[in-house]
Write a protein that holds these residues in place. Structure first.
Motif, PDB file in Angstrom:
ATOM      1  N   GLN A 102       0.828  -1.210   0.000  1.00  0.00           N
ATOM      2  CA  GLN A 102       0.000   0.000   0.000  1.00  0.00           C
ATOM      3  C   GLN A 102       0.862   1.260   0.000  1.00  0.00           C
ATOM      4  OE1 GLN A 102      -3.324   0.253  -0.369  1.00  0.00           O
ATOM      5  NE2 GLN A 102      -3.114   2.449  -0.401  1.00  0.00           N
ATOM      6  N   GLN A 120      -5.594   1.277  -6.169  1.00  0.00           N
ATOM      7  CA  GLN A 120      -5.640  -0.184  -6.177  1.00  0.00           C
ATOM      8  C   GLN A 120      -6.229  -0.680  -7.490  1.00  0.00           C
ATOM      9  OE1 GLN A 120      -7.545  -1.804  -2.693  1.00  0.00           O
ATOM     10  NE2 GLN A 120      -6.098  -0.839  -1.310  1.00  0.00           N
ATOM     11  N   VAL A 140      -3.622  -6.057   0.223  1.00  0.00           N
ATOM     12  CA  VAL A 140      -3.237  -4.842   0.953  1.00  0.00           C
ATOM     13  C   VAL A 140      -3.733  -4.888   2.397  1.00  0.00           C
ATOM     14  CG1 VAL A 140      -3.687  -2.353   1.089  1.00  0.00           C
ATOM     15  CG2 VAL A 140      -2.946  -3.364  -1.064  1.00  0.00           C
TER      16      VAL A 140
END
Length: 85
Positions: free
Chosen positions: A16, A26, A44
């Protein structure tokens, strides 16, 4: 279930942080590596580990050497090897 030799949450946090540093959402990252946004969200969040194929795509797209993303995990593995050996 057997315990992973690394901490999925730490892997997710590092991923992340890299996505944020590189201004990757993302969704955009998922598209870049050919996986769903849901899969990336689970990685993540530490909910799941990436498959080997997914991991290779992650380090390839982020242009990482394998050891850069796994550094923390390798240190943990050295301190606590699988099966307590």
């Amino acid at each position: 279930p057997s315990q992973a030799w690394y901490d999925r949450a730490i892997f997710g946090q590092k991923l992340q942080a890299e996505l944020k540093k590189r201004n990757f959402s993302q969704e955009a990252f998922a598209d870049a590596i050919g996986y769903s946004r849901e899969t990336i969200a689970k990685i993540v969040s530490g909910e799941r580990s990436p498959s080997i194929e997914c991991y290779i795509r992650i380090i390839s797209v982020l242009d990482f050497k394998d050891s850069e993303l796994l550094e923390d995990f390798l240190q943990k593995r050295d301190k606590h090897p699988p099966n307590g050996t």
